[in-house]
Design a protein around this motif. Structure first.
Motif, PDB file in Angstrom:
ATOM      1  N   MET A  22     -30.203  45.798   2.235  1.00 15.89           N
ATOM      2  CA  MET A  22     -29.522  45.232   1.082  1.00 15.89           C
ATOM      3  C   MET A  22     -29.810  43.739   0.965  1.00 15.89           C
ATOM      4  N   THR A  23     -29.967  43.069   2.098  1.00 17.92           N
ATOM      5  CA  THR A  23     -30.334  41.649   2.089  1.00 17.92           C
ATOM      6  C   THR A  23     -31.672  41.465   1.384  1.00 17.92           C
ATOM      7  N   VAL A  24     -32.636  42.302   1.727  1.00 20.15           N
ATOM      8  CA  VAL A  24     -33.973  42.217   1.129  1.00 20.15           C
ATOM      9  C   VAL A  24     -33.912  42.501  -0.369  1.00 20.15           C
ATOM     10  N   ALA A  25     -33.257  43.595  -0.750  1.00 22.88           N
ATOM     11  CA  ALA A  25     -33.194  43.956  -2.165  1.00 22.88           C
ATOM     12  C   ALA A  25     -32.467  42.897  -2.977  1.00 22.88           C
ATOM     13  N   SER A  26     -31.349  42.410  -2.446  1.00 24.35           N
ATOM     14  CA  SER A  26     -30.566  41.397  -3.154  1.00 24.35           C
ATOM     15  C   SER A  26     -31.341  40.090  -3.285  1.00 24.35           C
ATOM     16  N   GLY A  27     -32.041  39.708  -2.218  1.00 24.18           N
ATOM     17  CA  GLY A  27     -32.832  38.486  -2.261  1.00 24.18           C
ATOM     18  C   GLY A  27     -33.977  38.571  -3.253  1.00 24.18           C
ATOM     19  N   LEU A  28     -34.621  39.739  -3.353  1.00 25.19           N
ATOM     20  CA  LEU A  28     -35.704  39.906  -4.317  1.00 25.19           C
ATOM     21  C   LEU A  28     -35.163  40.000  -5.742  1.00 25.19           C
ATOM     22  N   ASN A  29     -33.962  40.507  -5.902  1.00 23.17           N
ATOM     23  CA  ASN A  29     -33.288  40.464  -7.195  1.00 23.17           C
ATOM     24  C   ASN A  29     -33.119  39.010  -7.633  1.00 23.17           C
ATOM     25  N   ALA A  30     -32.692  38.149  -6.696  1.00 23.93           N
ATOM     26  CA  ALA A  30     -32.568  36.721  -7.007  1.00 23.93           C
ATOM     27  C   ALA A  30     -33.922  36.120  -7.366  1.00 23.93           C
ATOM     28  N   LEU A  31     -34.950  36.512  -6.635  1.00 23.79           N
ATOM     29  CA  LEU A  31     -36.295  36.005  -6.912  1.00 23.79           C
ATOM     30  C   LEU A  31     -36.751  36.408  -8.315  1.00 23.79           C
ATOM     31  N   ALA A  32     -36.326  37.576  -8.764  1.00 28.30           N
ATOM     32  CA  ALA A  32     -36.668  38.016 -10.122  1.00 28.30           C
ATOM     33  C   ALA A  32     -36.085  37.075 -11.169  1.00 28.30           C
ATOM     34  N   HIS A  33     -34.921  36.483 -10.889  1.00 32.25           N
ATOM     35  CA  HIS A  33     -34.368  35.487 -11.809  1.00 32.25           C
ATOM     36  C   HIS A  33     -35.316  34.299 -11.944  1.00 32.25           C
ATOM     37  N   LEU A  79     -38.853  39.940 -19.786  1.00 34.05           N
ATOM     38  CA  LEU A  79     -39.259  41.343 -19.753  1.00 34.05           C
ATOM     39  C   LEU A  79     -38.739  42.069 -18.527  1.00 34.05           C
ATOM     40  N   HIS A  80     -38.807  41.427 -17.364  1.00 31.40           N
ATOM     41  CA  HIS A  80     -38.372  42.080 -16.140  1.00 31.40           C
ATOM     42  C   HIS A  80     -36.929  42.573 -16.260  1.00 31.40           C
ATOM     43  N   VAL A 119     -39.595  46.612  -9.361  1.00 34.45           N
ATOM     44  CA  VAL A 119     -40.279  46.331 -10.627  1.00 34.45           C
ATOM     45  C   VAL A 119     -40.960  44.961 -10.643  1.00 34.45           C
ATOM     46  N   LEU A 120     -40.413  43.990  -9.912  1.00 35.68           N
ATOM     47  CA  LEU A 120     -40.861  42.597 -10.017  1.00 35.68           C
ATOM     48  C   LEU A 120     -42.372  42.393  -9.908  1.00 35.68           C
ATOM     49  N   PRO A 121     -43.068  42.919  -8.897  1.00 33.03           N
ATOM     50  CA  PRO A 121     -44.504  42.616  -8.802  1.00 33.03           C
ATOM     51  C   PRO A 121     -45.317  43.169  -9.968  1.00 33.03           C
ATOM     52  N   TYR A 122     -44.846  44.236 -10.590  1.00 33.32           N
ATOM     53  CA  TYR A 122     -45.587  44.836 -11.696  1.00 33.32           C
ATOM     54  C   TYR A 122     -45.472  43.976 -12.962  1.00 33.32           C
ATOM     55  N   LEU A 148     -46.139  36.879  -3.552  1.00 32.15           N
ATOM     56  CA  LEU A 148     -45.026  37.816  -3.658  1.00 32.15           C
ATOM     57  C   LEU A 148     -45.282  39.054  -2.810  1.00 32.15           C
ATOM     58  N   GLN A 149     -46.482  39.590  -2.867  1.00 29.40           N
ATOM     59  CA  GLN A 149     -46.793  40.789  -2.108  1.00 29.40           C
ATOM     60  C   GLN A 149     -46.773  40.532  -0.599  1.00 29.40           C
ATOM     61  N   SER A 150     -47.178  39.349  -0.192  1.00 29.78           N
ATOM     62  CA  SER A 150     -47.106  38.994   1.225  1.00 29.78           C
ATOM     63  C   SER A 150     -45.650  38.951   1.690  1.00 29.78           C
ATOM     64  N   LEU A 151     -44.789  38.365   0.851  1.00 30.40           N
ATOM     65  CA  LEU A 151     -43.359  38.319   1.181  1.00 30.40           C
ATOM     66  C   LEU A 151     -42.772  39.725   1.223  1.00 30.40           C
ATOM     67  N   ARG A 152     -43.099  40.546   0.247  1.00 29.76           N
ATOM     68  CA  ARG A 152     -42.565  41.907   0.194  1.00 29.76           C
ATOM     69  C   ARG A 152     -43.006  42.714   1.415  1.00 29.76           C
TER      70      ARG A 152
END
Length: 351
Positions: A161-172, A235-236, A258-261, A290-294
């Motif tokens: 959940m930490t990872v998903a939530s953090g990447l959600n923030a990155l999407a902002h 769009l994201h 969805v973010l990297p796409y 982004l892909q390296s972080l993911r």
């Protein structure tokens, strides 16, 4: 430079280990005497600790992802029945979202205490789901009066959940670089937010007890949300709101997938944004960073892993097309949106 930037008025209290004192201070500033505390059952013990210094008139724990309208209505009715004069929300984005739904119709001030990196606490954006449709809007009434950030409250957040939530923030951050009201101030906030999130998430992944890493991640999430609140939904976010409301997909995980796409689609036609993100990630290109972080975080990979059926892909394209912002760097078509969603469903290489 010709632009108009809108900065939202909000107090931010940032103090690890200081949530209880911070909440008491902020509620005191409101002179509130009958407080509604909103927290999901899983956060009840934490909420009790954080709110022990304030006059609680009601504890409300019906928190549901994507804030269904009937859930919001019951919370509004409970607030009215107990004659509350302020709201304290303790939890993630769904909890903050419910507090906002109550504030939207009552005007009650909200003190938000985030336990994830969702960022909803720093925006005036609300969201409600009715049937298969998630509606969003912006209204100053839902902007929390103040936010109390305490990194210690994130220590119990599971790694996934930490990872998903953090990447959600990155999407902002990413969306803020080409959203309808993107401007140089949003870009500066988003770029620093991306840098802080990438650094903080790597540190927390390496050592979940690293409080400084969690502080850095919270700091990045706040900057990301402030940028997003000003720039608006790109769009994201339009894609993810459709997927979440229409197919009840988990919010943070959907954003993480969805973010990297979206980045791969837009980066070729947004060179300045792409260069900013590449610098923030310390990489040759934004997508590579982004892909390296993911990969380092073992991020969520495919929409099919989170409940989206393959048969729903054509319907999703049809639902997304009408809400694509005109400012999107790459013109969206049924063909490229279809390819994007298909790749995100499969977890294919976004490049």
């Amino acid at each position: 430079m010709r632009f108009v930037h809108d900065t939202l008025p909000q107090r931010v209290v940032f103090a690890s280990g200081g949530a209880t004192e911070g909440v008491a201070t902020e509620v005191g500033r409101l002179a509130a005497a009958r407080v509604m505390v909103i927290a999901a059952p899983a956060a009840a013990e934490l909420a009790d600790r954080v709110t022990r210094g304030i006059p609680v008139a009601l504890r409300h724990d019906e928190v549901v992802m994507h804030v269904p309208l009937d859930v919001a209505e019951r919370a509004r009715e409970a607030a009215a029945a107990h004659n509350v004069d302020a709201i304290v929300s303790v939890g993630g984005g769904s909890t903050t979202g419910l507090a906002k739904a109550v504030a939207l119709t009552t005007g009650l001030p909200v003190v938000a205490v985030p336990t994830t990196y969702a960022g909803s606490e720093a925006t005036d954006v609300w969201g409600l789901t009715e049937g298969a449709t998630k509606s969003t809007g912006s209204d100053r009434r839902v902007l929390p009066h103040s936010v109390v950030y305490d990194a210690e409250l994130t220590l119990g957040l599971p790694k996934r959940m930490t990872v998903a939530s953090g990447l959600n923030a990155l999407a902002h951050c990413v969306d803020s670089l080409w959203a309808p009201k993107a401007d140089p101030i949003n870009a500066a906030l988003a770029t620093e937010g991306a840098r802080a999130l990438a650094d903080g998430l790597r540190r927390v992944d390496a050592d979940p007890t690293d409080l400084a890493g969690r502080e850095h991640t919270l700091y990045g999430a706040y900057l990301a949300a402030v940028a997003f609140a000003s720039a608006g939904s790109g769009l994201h976010h339009k894609i993810c709101h459709v997927l979440g409301g229409r197919y009840n997909l988990p919010h943070a995980q959907t954003h993480a997938v969805v973010l990297p796409y979206v980045l791969a689609l837009n980066a070729p036609n947004a060179p300045e944004a792409e260069a900013r993100l590449a610098r923030a990630f310390g990489s040759a290109t934004a997508l590579e960073g982004l892909q390296s972080l993911r990969a380092a975080l073992d991020a969520p990979r495919a929409l099919r892993d989170h409940g989206l059926a393959e048969a729903d892909l054509p319907d999703a394209v049809t639902a997304v097309l009408p809400v694509v912002p005109p400012s999107n760097p790459t013109p969206a078509t049924a063909d490229n949106l279809g390819a994007l969603l298909r790749a995100a469903w499969e977890g294919a290489d976004p490049s």
